[in-house]
Design a protein around this motif. Structure first.
Motif, PDB file in Angstrom:
ATOM      1  N   THR A 100       2.183  30.050 -18.482  1.00  0.00           N
ATOM      2  CA  THR A 100       0.855  30.350 -17.943  1.00  0.00           C
ATOM      3  C   THR A 100       0.909  30.599 -16.428  1.00  0.00           C
ATOM      4  N   LYS A 101       1.993  31.140 -15.954  1.00  0.00           N
ATOM      5  CA  LYS A 101       2.187  31.319 -14.509  1.00  0.00           C
ATOM      6  C   LYS A 101       1.087  32.161 -13.865  1.00  0.00           C
ATOM      7  N   TRP A 102       0.698  33.275 -14.507  1.00  0.00           N
ATOM      8  CA  TRP A 102      -0.365  34.108 -13.958  1.00  0.00           C
ATOM      9  C   TRP A 102      -1.273  34.590 -15.082  1.00  0.00           C
ATOM     10  N   GLY A 103      -2.561  34.283 -14.957  1.00  0.00           N
ATOM     11  CA  GLY A 103      -3.519  34.659 -15.987  1.00  0.00           C
ATOM     12  C   GLY A 103      -4.326  35.889 -15.615  1.00  0.00           C
ATOM     13  N   PHE A 104      -4.581  36.717 -16.618  1.00  0.00           N
ATOM     14  CA  PHE A 104      -5.416  37.904 -16.419  1.00  0.00           C
ATOM     15  C   PHE A 104      -6.864  37.493 -16.168  1.00  0.00           C
ATOM     16  N   PRO A 105      -7.601  38.303 -15.418  1.00  0.00           N
ATOM     17  CA  PRO A 105      -9.034  38.044 -15.252  1.00  0.00           C
ATOM     18  C   PRO A 105      -9.786  38.413 -16.528  1.00  0.00           C
ATOM     19  N   ASP A 106     -11.054  38.097 -16.574  1.00  0.00           N
ATOM     20  CA  ASP A 106     -11.909  38.426 -17.718  1.00  0.00           C
ATOM     21  C   ASP A 106     -12.194  39.922 -17.687  1.00  0.00           C
ATOM     22  N   MET A 107     -11.360  40.678 -18.396  1.00  0.00           N
ATOM     23  CA  MET A 107     -11.488  42.127 -18.463  1.00  0.00           C
ATOM     24  C   MET A 107     -10.951  42.594 -19.797  1.00  0.00           C
ATOM     25  N   SER A 108     -11.279  43.804 -20.180  1.00  0.00           N
ATOM     26  CA  SER A 108     -10.803  44.354 -21.448  1.00  0.00           C
ATOM     27  C   SER A 108      -9.847  45.502 -21.215  1.00  0.00           C
ATOM     28  N   LEU A 109      -8.901  45.636 -22.118  1.00  0.00           N
ATOM     29  CA  LEU A 109      -8.003  46.780 -22.144  1.00  0.00           C
ATOM     30  C   LEU A 109      -8.373  47.572 -23.389  1.00  0.00           C
ATOM     31  N   GLY A 110      -8.805  48.796 -23.188  1.00  0.00           N
ATOM     32  CA  GLY A 110      -9.301  49.618 -24.286  1.00  0.00           C
ATOM     33  C   GLY A 110      -8.249  49.952 -25.329  1.00  0.00           C
ATOM     34  N   SER A 111      -8.732  50.391 -26.467  1.00  0.00           N
ATOM     35  CA  SER A 111      -7.876  50.827 -27.557  1.00  0.00           C
ATOM     36  C   SER A 111      -6.922  51.915 -27.067  1.00  0.00           C
TER      37      SER A 111
END
Length: 160
Positions: A100-111
């Motif tokens: 868990t060194k670096w977590g992504f922000p609350d965002m989506s990656l599209g299809s």
């Protein structure tokens, strides 16, 4: 002798992909169903349900320039699924002992979408701006993309 009414792995995988329907009168032996579910998860999960690291650049001397005009290392993430994936709870790491060194922000990656993440140690998980991790890559070491279940789904080691 093959029982044509038995629940098959092929039928289960087609059901899980929404390509078939199950007759309510079709028997589903519990032991067979458990094995079929495990087999389909092992075969189809990584290929169809998981984000992937598709490219990365360690020790970037000549490639992409980041938003500070630096030649930061970078990682490309790809979503092969037909649905957007929320990245909150997903992690990138260069340390197999710290998933868990670096977590992504609350965002989506599209299809079928791609995302470039700079591995610059600048730690900028800011929406609407280029994203930077809190670590750099080296020409030897570990790189992992970790799911919210804390399972590495795409990894490279011990040397890229």
């Amino acid at each position: 002798m093959k029982n044509s009414s038995m629940f098959s792995a092929k039928k289960f995988c087609r059901l899980s992909q929404g390509k078939d329907s199950l007759d309510a009168h079709e028997p589903v032996p519990a032991g067979i169903l458990f094995l079929v579910v495990l087999a389909c998860m092992a075969v189809s999960f990584p290929a169809t349900c998981s984000l992937q690291i598709t490219e990365f650049m360690a020790v970037n001397d000549t490639n992409i320039i980041d938003d500070d005009d630096d030649r930061s290392d970078w990682i490309e993430i790809y979503n092969p699924t037909k649905y957007p994936v929320n990245l909150q709870g997903w992690y990138l790491t260069n340390d197999a002992d710290d998933l868990t060194k670096w977590g992504f922000p609350d965002m989506s990656l599209g299809s079928k979408g791609y995302l470039i993440v700079f591995a610059s140690e600048k730690n900028r998980p800011v929406l609407g701006a280029p994203i930077h991790t809190n670590f750099r890559l080296s020409n030897r070491g570990y790189l992992g993309l970790v799911s919210p279940a804390l399972i590495p789904v795409s990894e490279f080691f011990p040397e890229y």
